[in-house]
Motif scaffolding. Structure first.
Motif, mmCIF file in Angstrom:
data_model
loop_
_atom_site.group_PDB
_atom_site.id
_atom_site.type_symbol
_atom_site.label_atom_id
_atom_site.label_comp_id
_atom_site.label_asym_id
_atom_site.label_seq_id
_atom_site.Cartn_x
_atom_site.Cartn_y
_atom_site.Cartn_z
ATOM 1 N N LYS A 121 0.818 -1.220 0.000
ATOM 2 C CA LYS A 121 0.000 0.000 0.000
ATOM 3 C C LYS A 121 0.847 1.263 0.000
ATOM 4 C CE LYS A 121 -4.050 -1.905 0.091
ATOM 5 N NZ LYS A 121 -5.074 -1.639 -0.945
ATOM 6 N N GLY A 122 2.158 1.095 0.143
ATOM 7 C CA GLY A 122 3.041 2.264 0.129
ATOM 8 C C GLY A 122 2.880 3.160 1.349
ATOM 9 N N VAL A 123 2.606 2.517 2.520
ATOM 10 C CA VAL A 123 2.443 3.319 3.739
ATOM 11 C C VAL A 123 3.379 2.818 4.831
ATOM 12 C CG1 VAL A 123 0.048 3.961 3.268
ATOM 13 C CG2 VAL A 123 0.529 1.880 4.584
ATOM 14 N N ASP A 124 3.584 3.636 5.851
ATOM 15 C CA ASP A 124 4.480 3.276 6.951
ATOM 16 C C ASP A 124 3.765 2.427 7.999
ATOM 17 O OD1 ASP A 124 6.994 4.670 6.290
ATOM 18 O OD2 ASP A 124 5.734 6.468 6.383
ATOM 19 N N LEU A 125 4.554 1.539 8.612
ATOM 20 C CA LEU A 125 4.090 0.779 9.781
ATOM 21 C C LEU A 125 5.224 0.909 10.800
ATOM 22 C CD1 LEU A 125 2.310 -1.189 11.343
ATOM 23 C CD2 LEU A 125 3.243 -3.067 9.983
ATOM 24 N N THR A 328 9.858 0.004 2.837
ATOM 25 C CA THR A 328 10.351 -0.453 1.534
ATOM 26 C C THR A 328 11.775 -0.996 1.615
ATOM 27 O OG1 THR A 328 10.834 1.847 1.064
ATOM 28 C CG2 THR A 328 8.890 0.928 0.002
ATOM 29 N N GLY A 329 12.708 -0.196 2.072
ATOM 30 C CA GLY A 329 14.106 -0.621 1.969
ATOM 31 C C GLY A 329 14.696 -1.258 3.203
ATOM 32 N N THR A 330 14.022 -1.198 4.345
ATOM 33 C CA THR A 330 14.723 -1.580 5.577
ATOM 34 C C THR A 330 14.889 -3.089 5.714
ATOM 35 O OG1 THR A 330 12.668 -1.694 6.796
ATOM 36 C CG2 THR A 330 13.762 0.441 6.769
#
Ligand code: NAP
Ligand code: HSE
Length: 436
Positions: A121-125, A328-330
């Motif tokens: 969804k392209g959102v932060d968690l 995304t990248g972590t």
């Protein structure tokens, strides 16, 4: 006037109350930092009749009234527990809204699917408060260590267990009384057996393994502090150690070692003076070397500081139009099960073993013989006085041994006539990095 971002707060107990307090007390500083005014538009609770530090028209007991409110920009999940909380997080992510959570249980059990959904969804968690309450360990491992490789970590990750052991040692109170005090202070989980049994620390260690090692593996060894008795504190002190609830992670050519259990740590070591509800994570990076992150691991305001730090980051990303970067990248978000887990029997360390035995001639020889036959060598051995009647307490410290060999020796002794009850076995670890 800057724009406004609307927060949906799911839960208003110990942590939720702290979050409301900080958002109000630091409203201007947060607005300057984020570039938007933060407004707690809706608050979900279970019991509408309790008094809350929020206007009544913002409170609801209906999850849909919060989760289906399209005007909410980001959600904060601090209800705790598994099923309902997981459902709330999923619903928010499905709606394309970022989530801040303090819920290590849900992330430990369902992290792979939730991080995947957030990425899709392209959102932060965001989850700083899920490990170590107020200590900034997620940021440290995710951001500060981005160019380094963490090879080992050792931490005190459960404030309740550490508080209980500290009170037993310092104030001589029993475990039940110490647990009640931890509950009164808001440190304990709704079910404190998650704290005392090591499961809460294991959930946090699983998350640390994601952040530090990029692996998503179960923790095979999870032991609580329940079996520790006052006598163990006394013997530990006599040998120059104290008992701490440890979580340990290590990567080597043998694989990834993950374990949670109480252990003896030398009084001179960095974790020996981490007391009460304080938490600490000692870790070692290939480039950085040793590093210690230390502070309050539980309680309303320390935990809320971490939650609000995540709210600020997520809100800032929304304002900048770059939401979703944290998923995304972590390493944590992309962790895989693609690594060998070291089986518990292969772990090598030193051991403290307290036997309760019949006080008769030949007992020491029987104990030493059984251990020696399995290749476990004794470093020190002490018998506690000579009781006028009844069994005797014998405590020994071993040299470094394979766990499977120690367990085999104890099984052999189990069948012998000298043993009165099962021994108490504690590992001996050195958080200074030198090996026990
Ligand atoms: P808490 O004091 O029990 O608060 C939970 C809140 O959620 C309460 O307001 C409760 O409503 C509400 N709630 C629970 N289930 C609900 C449901 N099904 N529907 C609607 N509302 C519900 O718990 P807490 O100590 O704040 O902990 C919250 C989370 O933070 C947990 O995941 C915990 O592991 C984590 N955490 C806690 C600490 C700490 O020191 N306490 C530290 C780090 C992380 P009522 O008030 O009406 O009962
Ligand atoms: N119950 C937890 C503890 C709260 O005692 O550490 C913080 O995660």
């Amino acid at each position: 006037m800057s724009r406004e971002l609307r927060i949906g707060l799911l839960g208003c107990g110990t942590v939720g109350g702290g979050v409301l307090h900080l958002l109000k007390a630091q409203a201007d500083a947060l607005e300057a930092h984020v570039g938007a005014r933060l407004d707690v538009a809706r608050v979900l609770v279970r019991d509408a009749s309790k008094s809350r530090p929020v206007a009544a028209d913002r409170l609801t007991t209906d999850p849909a009234a919060v989760l289906e409110d399209e005007k909410i920009d980001l959600f904060v999940e601090v209800v705790g527990g598994e099923t309902a909380a997981k459902g709330f997080i999923e619903q928010a992510l499905h709606a394309g809204k970022p989530v801040v959570t303090a819920n290590k249980l849900v992330l430990a059990k369902h992290g792979a699917s939730l991080f995947g959904l957030a990425r899709e969804k392209g959102v932060d968690l965001a989850f700083e408060a899920a490990i170590g309450g107020g200590i900034p360990i997620v940021r440290t491992l995710r951001d500060a260590m981005v160019s380094d490789r963490v090879v080992s970590l050792m931490g005190i990750l459960n404030g309740t267990s550490n508080y209980v052991l500290t009170r037993m040692l310092d104030d001589g109170i029993d475990m039940a009384e110490a647990v009640r005090a931890a509950q009164d202070k808001g440190f304990a989980e709704a079910d404190p057996s998650a704290d005392l049994g090591g499961h809460d620390a294991a959930h946090k260690l699983g998350l640390l393994a994601r952040l530090a090692f990029g692996v998503d593996l179960p923790v095979p060894t999870v032991e609580g502090i329940d079996a520790i008795e006052a006598v163990d504190h006394r013997f530990a002190a006599r040998f120059g150690y104290c008992v701490k609830p440890l979580a340990i992670g290590r990567v080597s050519e043998r694989g990834v070692e993950l374990r949670v259990h109480p252990a003896l740590v030398p009084n001179r070591s960095v974790l020996a003076n981490v007391n009460g509800e304080l938490n600490a994570v000692w870790f070692e990076g290939e480039g950085l070397g040793p590093c210690l992150v230390y502070g309050r691991g539980a309680g309303a305001l320390p935990t809320a500081v971490s939650v609000v730090a995540d709210i600020a980051d997520v809100a800032r990303a929304l304002v900048a139009g770059v939401g979703g970067l944290s998923t995304t990248g972590t390493r944590a978000a992309q962790a895989t099960a693609d690594a060998r887990a070291v089986p518990p029997g292969e772990v090598q360390t030193r051991y403290y073993v307290r036997f309760t035995v019949d006080d008769q001639p030949g007992v020491m020889a029987t104990l030493a013989g059984a251990l020696g036959a399995r290749g476990v060598s004794i470093e020190q051995l002490v018998q506690d006085g000579r009781p006028s009647e009844g069994p005797a307490t014998v405590v020994l410290l071993t040299h470094r041994a394979r766990e499977a060999d120690l367990r085999a020796a104890l099984d052999d002794l189990n069948a012998s006539e000298v043993r009165v009850k099962p021994p108490c076995v504690l590992r001996i670890e050195d958080p200074s990095g030198g090996g026990a």
